[in-house]
Design a protein around this motif. Structure first.
Motif, PDB file in Angstrom:
ATOM      1  N   LEU A 541      49.910  89.779  -3.563  1.00  0.00           N
ATOM      2  CA  LEU A 541      49.806  89.742  -5.369  1.00  0.00           C
ATOM      3  C   LEU A 541      48.326  89.755  -5.754  1.00  0.00           C
ATOM      4  O   LEU A 541      48.495  90.574  -6.944  1.00  0.00           O
ATOM      5  CB  LEU A 541      50.669  88.388  -5.879  1.00  0.00           C
ATOM      6  CG  LEU A 541      52.041  88.393  -5.567  1.00  0.00           C
ATOM      7  CD1 LEU A 541      52.456  86.912  -5.699  1.00  0.00           C
ATOM      8  CD2 LEU A 541      52.645  89.259  -6.271  1.00  0.00           C
ATOM      9  N   GLN A 542      47.336  89.195  -5.199  1.00  0.00           N
ATOM     10  CA  GLN A 542      46.128  89.306  -5.790  1.00  0.00           C
ATOM     11  C   GLN A 542      45.454  90.688  -5.629  1.00  0.00           C
ATOM     12  O   GLN A 542      44.911  91.105  -6.391  1.00  0.00           O
ATOM     13  CB  GLN A 542      45.285  88.181  -5.041  1.00  0.00           C
ATOM     14  CG  GLN A 542      45.786  86.763  -5.466  1.00  0.00           C
ATOM     15  CD  GLN A 542      45.028  85.669  -4.691  1.00  0.00           C
ATOM     16  OE1 GLN A 542      44.314  86.058  -3.720  1.00  0.00           O
ATOM     17  NE2 GLN A 542      44.881  84.389  -5.126  1.00  0.00           N
ATOM     18  N   ARG A 543      45.855  91.316  -4.307  1.00  0.00           N
ATOM     19  CA  ARG A 543      45.328  92.565  -4.213  1.00  0.00           C
ATOM     20  C   ARG A 543      46.056  93.671  -5.151  1.00  0.00           C
ATOM     21  O   ARG A 543      45.450  94.392  -5.895  1.00  0.00           O
ATOM     22  CB  ARG A 543      45.819  93.074  -2.759  1.00  0.00           C
ATOM     23  CG  ARG A 543      44.748  92.176  -1.685  1.00  0.00           C
ATOM     24  CD  ARG A 543      45.183  92.818  -0.463  1.00  0.00           C
ATOM     25  NE  ARG A 543      44.526  94.313  -0.206  1.00  0.00           N
ATOM     26  CZ  ARG A 543      43.286  94.343   0.476  1.00  0.00           C
ATOM     27  NH1 ARG A 543      42.582  93.412   0.540  1.00  0.00           N
ATOM     28  NH2 ARG A 543      42.878  95.656   0.398  1.00  0.00           N
ATOM     29  N   CYS A 544      47.327  93.332  -5.242  1.00  0.00           N
ATOM     30  CA  CYS A 544      48.124  94.148  -6.630  1.00  0.00           C
ATOM     31  C   CYS A 544      47.299  94.184  -7.857  1.00  0.00           C
ATOM     32  O   CYS A 544      47.128  95.035  -8.623  1.00  0.00           O
ATOM     33  CB  CYS A 544      49.566  93.911  -6.595  1.00  0.00           C
ATOM     34  SG  CYS A 544      50.408  94.365  -5.031  1.00  0.00           S
ATOM     35  N   PHE A 545      46.922  92.820  -8.355  1.00  0.00           N
ATOM     36  CA  PHE A 545      46.423  92.343  -9.565  1.00  0.00           C
ATOM     37  C   PHE A 545      45.097  93.164  -9.564  1.00  0.00           C
ATOM     38  O   PHE A 545      44.756  94.090 -10.614  1.00  0.00           O
ATOM     39  CB  PHE A 545      46.144  91.260  -9.504  1.00  0.00           C
ATOM     40  CG  PHE A 545      45.503  90.614 -10.906  1.00  0.00           C
ATOM     41  CD1 PHE A 545      45.680  90.994 -12.176  1.00  0.00           C
ATOM     42  CD2 PHE A 545      44.193  89.780 -10.783  1.00  0.00           C
ATOM     43  CE1 PHE A 545      45.061  90.586 -13.261  1.00  0.00           C
ATOM     44  CE2 PHE A 545      43.432  89.488 -11.760  1.00  0.00           C
ATOM     45  CZ  PHE A 545      43.895  89.964 -12.931  1.00  0.00           C
TER      46      PHE A 545
END
Length: 578
Positions: A541-545
C-alpha cells in the motif's frame, strides 16, 4: 487558489507585515527588489505554467514575481518622492503580498518536482506476480482440475494444478504426472476428469457458461472479451491474440497492467466443455447436449486461469470474521487503490461488491483483497464515459450498488454517463460491511441509490476513526463534485494511517511538513525492502501511494481532512435529530 483569493491574501499579509513593522533597512530591501526585478525580467527565464490557477491566467503566473518587484520598488520611490501615506501603504501591501504568493508558488513547484521524483523511483519496479513465469498451459489437458470453489451467474470456478503451478518435489511425481498415471487406461471413458485426492491446487480455472455465442473460438472470444481485460500479455496464444476482440459496445477492450489488488488472468483459451466434478448437480442447464440432453450450452466455451485464493470471497470471510478497525481500514484502502488503478487506465468495473473481491492473508495475517470478475466492466476508447442514448444500453451489473449518477441517468441524444467516481461510491457502501455493519443498500429496509439522502445513511461504529468515517461519508455523497476520487480518498487514508502527526502540525495548507513526511516515508519504504518484517500488505500500500503521488491530489486530500471534519459533524448531527 483563485486570483481573487490570491490578491486578497496578498493584501492581508502585506497589511499584517506593516502593522508588525517587520521591515529590513530601506537600502537592503530596495537593492533586493531591484535585483529581483532584473532577475525576473531576463528574457531567457522559462517557468512552467502552474496548475493551481486557471489557464487563462498564464501570463499572470509567469510574471507574478516581476509584478511584485515593480510594486515594491515603486513603493520606495513614493517614500522618497513623497505621496499620500495611504497610497504608499496600499502599494507596499500589494507588492509584499504578491511576493509572498510567488514564494508559495515556488514552494509548490519544488513540491511538485519532488513528487515526480518519488513517482519515478517507485514506478521503475513493477508489481511481480507471485507465480513464477511459465510458457505452457494453453490447453485444458495441461491442468488437473479439482472441486468447485465458486459459482456465479455466468461462470463456475474450479481449483486446478499444473507443473508451473506446483513444482515437482524430489522423488515425487508432479500432480499432472501422477494424475496421468492414474488415468492412462481410462482416457477414452466418459465421465468427469479425475484428480488426486489431496493435492495442493495453486491455480483456479474459471469456466464461462456459453449460451448463444456458438462454438467458434473467434465468436467466443469476441462475445466474452471483457473477461480478458485483466489478462496478462501472455494469456492468449499468438494466433488468438491477433483476433480483434470486440467488446460489448463494439470497441477493442483495454488491457490492465498488473496490480496487487486486481486479479491477473494468466491464461485464456477455448476448449470443449468437460464434465467437471459437481457439474451435473450445480449447473446442469448450462451444459451442452452431449453431457446433458436438457442442457442449453454450446460445446465449447472460454476458460480463464488465475491464481487460487483458497480463503474465498470477501463476503464469505466477513460472514465468519470481523476484522479489527486497523485491518478494516487497510482493506478499504486496498479497494480504493485497486479502483484508482482501474480509473487511471480508463476502466470502470461497474459490478463492485463483496462477492467480486477475493481474499488471502500475508505473512503477518493481514487480509489482502483482489478485485475480480470484469464481465460487466466498461473498457471503451471513450474512457470512463458511456453514451446513453436508449434504455437498452447496459449501465452495469449490481443495481443495488449503482452510483446515483448512474441509477438516475435518463437516456437521450448526447447523454453521457460518467463512471469516473461510480466505483468509488460502491466502495463507500462496501465499507459498512468491512466495519461489521449491514450494507445500507442491501438490508431489508435498505436505501436506494436513486433516492437516498446523505442524512439517511446509518452511522458507522463509534470505534471507527473519525478520518475513516469522513472518507466513507464523502464517498457516498450524491453530488459527484463533492465526492472525492478513489485516488484522493486513498490519499486521505494514507495520511490518516501513517501521517497523523504531520497532519496535526499542518498550518494554512502549507506543504513543508508534508514534504518532509513524504521524504521520510520514501526512505522508510526503500530501507524496509521487500520481504522484511512487518505486513507485506502495508508495504504494498505504501509503495502504491508513493508511486501515484500527485501534488494536487495531496492538496485536495489535506483540504478534505483539515476542513472536512465540520462537514462530518453536520452529517452526524442529523443522526441525533428526533
Amino acid at each position: 487558489m483563485s486570483v481573487k483569493h490570491a490578491l486578497s491574501r496578498g493584501l492581508e499579509l502585506g497589511r499584517s507585515l506593516i502593522q508588525l513593522g517587520l521591515f529590513k533597512p530601506a537600502g537592503r530591501v530596495a537593492a533586493k527588489f531591484r535585483g529581483e526585478r532584473l532577475r525576473v525580467s531576463r528574457p531567457t527565464r522559462t517557468v512552467q505554467p502552474q496548475t493551481f490557477l486557471p489557464g487563462r491566467y498564464r501570463f499572470f503566473r509567469l510574471s507574478l514575481s516581476g509584478l511584485a518587484a515593480q510594486l515594491q520598488s515603486g513603493t520606495f520611490r513614493r517614500v522618497v518622492g513623497g505621496g499620500a501615506p495611504r497610497n504608499r501603504a496600499v502599494f507596499l501591501a500589494f507588492g509584499v503580498g504578491l511576493g509572498l504568493i510567488e514564494q508559495q508558488l515556488e514552494e509548490d513547484r519544488t513540491s511538485a518536482a519532488l513528487c515526480q521524483e518519488i513517482q519515478a523511483v517507485f514506478r521503475k519496479k513493477k508489481f511481480q506476480t507471485p507465480l513464477k513465469p511459465f510458457t505452457s498451459g494453453y490447453k485444458l489437458e495441461d491442468y488437473v482440475i479439482g472441486k468447485q470453489i465458486g459459482k456465479g451467474c455466468n461462470a463456475a470456478v474450479h481449483e486446478a494444478a499444473a507443473p508451473f503451478g506446483a513444482p515437482v518435489e524430489s522423488g515425487k511425481y508432479s500432480l499432472v504426472e501422477r494424475n496421468q498415471k492414474e488415468t492412462d487406461d481410462d482416457n477414452k471413458k466418459a465421465g468427469p476428469l479425475r484428480f488426486p485426492a489431496t493435492p495442493s491446487f495453486p491455480l483456479a480455472i474459471k469456466m464461462m457458461w456459453n449460451i448463444g455465442a456458438g462454438s467458434s473460438s473467434d465468436a467466443i472470444l469476441r462475445s466474452m472479451s471483457m473477461e480478458l481485460v485483466p489478462a496478462c500479455p501472455q494469456a492468449l496464444t499468438k494466433e488468438q491474440g491477433e483476433i480483434a476482440l470486440d467488446g460489448h459496445f463494439g470497441t477493442v477492450p483495454k488491457r490492465l497492467t498488473a496490480h496487487p489488488n486486481v486479479i491477473t488472468v494468466y491464461r485464456a483459451f477455448t476448449a470443449e466443455v468437460p464434465l467437471l466434478p459437481g457439474a451435473q448437480e450445480e449447473y446442469p442447464d448450462v451444459l451442452p447436449a452431449r453431457l446433458n440432453p436438457q442442457g442449453l450450452g454450446s460445446n465449447r466455451t472460454l476458460f480463464l486461469v488465475m491464481k487460487n485464493y483458497p480463503c474465498g470471497t470477501l463476503r464469505q470471510y466477513l460472514e465468519v470474521c470481523v476484522p479489527n478497525r486497523m485491518q478494516a481500514s487497510l482493506m478499504l484502502l486496498q479497494l480504493l487503490e485497486g479502483v484508482d488503478h482501474l480509473c487511471k487506465q480508463g476502466i470502470a468495473h461497474r459490478d463492485l461488491k463483496s462477492d467480486n473481491v477475493l481474499l488471502e492473508f500475508d505473512r503477518a495475517g493481514c487480509p489482502r483483497l483482489v478485485i475480480t470478475d470484469f464481465g460487466c466492466c466498461l473498457a471503451e476508447n471513450l474512457g470512463l464515459k458511456l453514451p446513453f442514448n436508449s434504455w437498452w444500453v447496459n449501465r452495469g451489473g449490481n443495481t443495488c450498488l449503482m452510483a446515483p449518477e448512474v441509477a438516475t441517468a435518463v437516456p437521450g441524444p448526447g447523454v453521457m454517463i460518467d463512471y469516473s467516481k461510480a466505483d468509488a461510491w460502491a466502495i463507500g457502501a462496501i465499507a459498512y460491511e468491512l466495519f461489521g455493519q449491514p450494507n445500507p443498500f442491501y438490508s431489508s429496509q435498505g436505501l436506494e441509490g436513486r433516492t437516498y439522502q446523505e442524512k439517511q445513511l446509518p452511522p458507522l461504529p463509534a470505534a471507527v476513526p473519525e478520518d475513516v468515517q469522513l472518507v466513507v461519508k464523502l464517498l457516498l455523497c450524491r453530488n459527484t463534485c463533492k465526492r472525492p476520487s478513489a485516488r484522493v480518498a486513498a490519499n486521505m487514508l494514507h495520511i490518516s494511517l501513517w501521517g497523523k502527526r504531520v497532519l496535526a502540525s499542518l498550518n494554512q495548507a502549507r506543504m513543508d511538513e508534508l514534504t518532509d513526511w513524504l521524504l521520510c516515508q520514501t526512505a522508510v519504504v526503500l530501507l524496509k525492502g521487500r520481504g522484511s518484517g512487518g505486513s507485506s500488505v502495508e508495504a504494498e500500500l505504501q509503495r502504491c501511494f508513493l508511486a501515484n503521488i500527485d501534488l494536487e491530489d495531496l492538496h485536495t486530500a489535506v483540504s478534505f481532512l483539515m476542513y472536512g471534519q465540520e462537514q462530518l459533524k453536520s452529517l452526524l448531527a442529523h443522526y441525533t435529530e428526533p
